[in-house]
Design a protein around this motif. Sequence first.
Motif, mmCIF file in Angstrom:
data_model
loop_
_atom_site.group_PDB
_atom_site.id
_atom_site.type_symbol
_atom_site.label_atom_id
_atom_site.label_comp_id
_atom_site.label_asym_id
_atom_site.label_seq_id
_atom_site.Cartn_x
_atom_site.Cartn_y
_atom_site.Cartn_z
ATOM 1 N N VAL A 153 55.422 91.295 -15.360
ATOM 2 C CA VAL A 153 55.682 91.351 -13.922
ATOM 3 C C VAL A 153 57.143 90.993 -13.674
ATOM 4 O O VAL A 153 57.677 90.043 -14.271
ATOM 5 N N LEU A 154 57.790 91.737 -12.787
ATOM 6 C CA LEU A 154 59.147 91.419 -12.354
ATOM 7 C C LEU A 154 59.074 90.838 -10.948
ATOM 8 O O LEU A 154 58.510 91.452 -10.034
ATOM 9 N N LEU A 238 54.365 95.867 -12.774
ATOM 10 C CA LEU A 238 54.493 95.853 -11.317
ATOM 11 C C LEU A 238 55.662 94.973 -10.921
ATOM 12 O O LEU A 238 56.131 94.143 -11.704
ATOM 13 N N ILE A 239 56.127 95.166 -9.686
ATOM 14 C CA ILE A 239 57.244 94.398 -9.136
ATOM 15 C C ILE A 239 56.767 93.671 -7.888
ATOM 16 O O ILE A 239 56.128 94.268 -7.014
ATOM 17 N N ILE A 240 57.071 92.379 -7.824
ATOM 18 C CA ILE A 240 56.863 91.605 -6.598
ATOM 19 C C ILE A 240 58.238 91.363 -5.992
ATOM 20 O O ILE A 240 59.107 90.773 -6.633
ATOM 21 N N ARG A 257 56.954 102.256 -10.868
ATOM 22 C CA ARG A 257 55.965 101.194 -10.918
ATOM 23 C C ARG A 257 55.617 100.774 -9.493
ATOM 24 O O ARG A 257 56.441 100.890 -8.588
ATOM 25 N N PRO A 258 54.398 100.269 -9.258
ATOM 26 C CA PRO A 258 54.062 99.805 -7.912
ATOM 27 C C PRO A 258 54.895 98.590 -7.528
ATOM 28 O O PRO A 258 55.182 97.725 -8.361
ATOM 29 N N GLU A 285 51.997 97.010 -0.349
ATOM 30 C CA GLU A 285 52.234 97.824 -1.542
ATOM 31 C C GLU A 285 52.941 99.115 -1.140
ATOM 32 O O GLU A 285 52.554 99.765 -0.173
ATOM 33 N N LYS A 286 53.986 99.471 -1.866
ATOM 34 C CA LYS A 286 54.650 100.756 -1.671
ATOM 35 C C LYS A 286 54.901 101.399 -3.022
ATOM 36 O O LYS A 286 55.305 100.734 -3.966
ATOM 37 N N LEU A 287 54.636 102.690 -3.105
ATOM 38 C CA LEU A 287 54.977 103.455 -4.290
ATOM 39 C C LEU A 287 56.293 104.167 -4.009
ATOM 40 O O LEU A 287 56.406 104.919 -3.031
#
Length: 290
Positions: A153-154, A238-240, A257-258, A285-287
Amino acid sequence: MKINYECASCMLRQSREAIENATDDVELRMNATLKVLDFMNTNFKKNYQSNKLGTKLHHMIMDETGNDDPYKNLREDGNKLALNLIPMVKNLIEKDDTLLNYIKIAVAGNVIDFGALKEDTDMESLIKKQITKDPVINDIDKLDNALKNAENVLYLTDNSGEIVFDKLLIKKIKEDYDVNIFLALKDGPILNDALIKDAVDLGLDDYTTIISTGAASVGVVEEFVSPEFNDLMNNVDLIISKGMGNYEGLTEMHIERPVYFLLTVKCNVISRDIGVPVGSPVICEKLLIN
């Protein structure tokens, strides 16, 4: 995200505050202000990326005033303010230790923003009020499921002070989901954004691999960050992303990535872009595969 007409007045207000933070010399302040007006006249154009323009503006002010960290005191004050609120926050967590509550606290911390809000804002009162709000957009179930299936996770930080609350959320994610977390911070000072030193001082290296974005930019700007950081964004699960600056930058990028945006909406432009009122907490959430 592209600039809007409302961004001009916000950038001019930020510029005045940055100049006043940078120097007490009245003549230097005047010269820097004239440079700001020239800069805005030349560069404030339709379809320009908002946080890219903001980054160039703040670096120009640093160069003109000879002060490469105008917000140093405010950044330190933000960390002190948040640390003073930890007893209250821990009491809230004892009553409700769900992922959603940790995120609500981290998102409330996002109000410690001297770019979007005036410097005389009562941040402590604002945080206490914000913590009580439920997210207007709430993709917590999607995030929970994504974390259950993730290995890497980033986590993109935003402001100082806020990072104190981020630590609580990061520790929760690490313990509950057993993922590898890359914690990204700015390469150098910009506004009151959190720096690598802030993360190390708070002990976040106990739970994460601390990395630099490779740039001292307002949020993420694709052409400013390092190639290694760009590669990482497309190789984690995924990225937060915390805050509005990262929202402005990431929505201009192609990311495979989501991305989960955790922020408090503090301006009309982003309010309209996301479709929620100003002041709204958001877990969205954004793609970004354009």
